[in-house]
Motif scaffolding. Sequence first.
Motif, PDB file in Angstrom:
ATOM      1  N   THR A 113      32.108  44.338  49.397  1.00 18.00           N
ATOM      2  CA  THR A 113      33.203  43.544  49.937  1.00 18.00           C
ATOM      3  C   THR A 113      33.296  42.194  49.240  1.00 18.00           C
ATOM      4  OG1 THR A 113      32.942  44.599  52.104  1.00 18.00           O
ATOM      5  CG2 THR A 113      34.200  42.560  52.027  1.00 18.00           C
ATOM      6  N   VAL A 114      34.517  41.773  48.972  1.00 19.72           N
ATOM      7  CA  VAL A 114      34.781  40.433  48.472  1.00 19.72           C
ATOM      8  C   VAL A 114      35.665  39.718  49.480  1.00 19.72           C
ATOM      9  CG1 VAL A 114      36.772  41.180  47.094  1.00 19.72           C
ATOM     10  CG2 VAL A 114      35.552  39.071  46.492  1.00 19.72           C
TER      11      VAL A 114
ATOM     12  N   ARG B 131      31.328  37.162  47.583  1.00 18.72           N
ATOM     13  CA  ARG B 131      31.182  38.610  47.616  1.00 18.72           C
ATOM     14  C   ARG B 131      29.850  38.992  48.222  1.00 18.72           C
ATOM     15  NH1 ARG B 131      31.848  40.606  41.666  1.00 18.72           N
ATOM     16  NH2 ARG B 131      31.429  42.660  42.637  1.00 18.72           N
TER      17      ARG B 131
ATOM     18  N   SER C 266      39.478  39.919  53.577  1.00 16.06           N
ATOM     19  CA  SER C 266      38.414  40.796  53.117  1.00 16.06           C
ATOM     20  C   SER C 266      38.989  41.876  52.223  1.00 16.06           C
ATOM     21  CB  SER C 266      37.692  41.454  54.296  1.00 16.06           C
ATOM     22  OG  SER C 266      37.068  40.495  55.120  1.00 16.06           O
TER      23      SER C 266
ATOM     24  N   ASN D 250      27.712  42.250  47.740  1.00 10.39           N
ATOM     25  CA  ASN D 250      27.623  43.519  47.028  1.00 10.39           C
ATOM     26  C   ASN D 250      27.006  44.624  47.880  1.00 10.39           C
ATOM     27  OD1 ASN D 250      28.801  42.469  44.731  1.00 10.39           O
ATOM     28  ND2 ASN D 250      26.846  41.971  43.745  1.00 10.39           N
TER      29      ASN D 250
ATOM     30  N   CYS E 103      43.794  41.925  46.286  1.00 13.64           N
ATOM     31  CA  CYS E 103      42.464  41.987  45.718  1.00 13.64           C
ATOM     32  C   CYS E 103      42.509  42.814  44.444  1.00 13.64           C
ATOM     33  CB  CYS E 103      41.510  42.620  46.735  1.00 13.64           C
ATOM     34  SG  CYS E 103      39.818  42.848  46.169  1.00 13.64           S
TER      35      CYS E 103
ATOM     36  N   MET F 138      35.632  40.271  40.313  1.00 12.41           N
ATOM     37  CA  MET F 138      36.667  40.447  41.323  1.00 12.41           C
ATOM     38  C   MET F 138      37.584  39.235  41.358  1.00 12.41           C
ATOM     39  SD  MET F 138      35.946  43.436  42.566  1.00 12.41           S
ATOM     40  CE  MET F 138      37.054  43.449  43.979  1.00 12.41           C
TER      41      MET F 138
END
Length: 125
Positions: free
Chosen positions: A78-79, A72, A21, A74, A96, A34
């Motif tokens: 978080t991705v 992801r 994460s 939004n 990341c 990302m």
Amino acid sequence: QVQLVESGGGLVQAGGSLRLSCAASGRTFSVYPMGWFRQAPGNERECVAAISWSSGRTLYLDSLKGRFTISRDNAKNTVYLDLNSLKPEDTAVYYCAAGRAYSGTSLAADTYAYWGQGTQVTVSS
């Protein structure tokens, strides 16, 4: 400004899975493409996956053969990177990264402006 913090790394046996994460802070997270990168000891950093800010388009390192999935959320800033069927050669520090706002999806490291500190993934045989 965008700050990124990775989590979810650890020690796993070959064939196992992990979910990494990346929690982002800053304004308008949803407009940033990302990416996830990794760097093994003695090796160059390589991009393993990327996801767009708009269309949901994803890109992957060809050599992964479908084992990794980027996504992801939004609403949560978080991705994620889902690592499946892990192999010892996947052992690396995973980073990341966030690209330029509204820019296209890319696997090129020089298109990313913000980086997390990394999380260690170790795969045992």
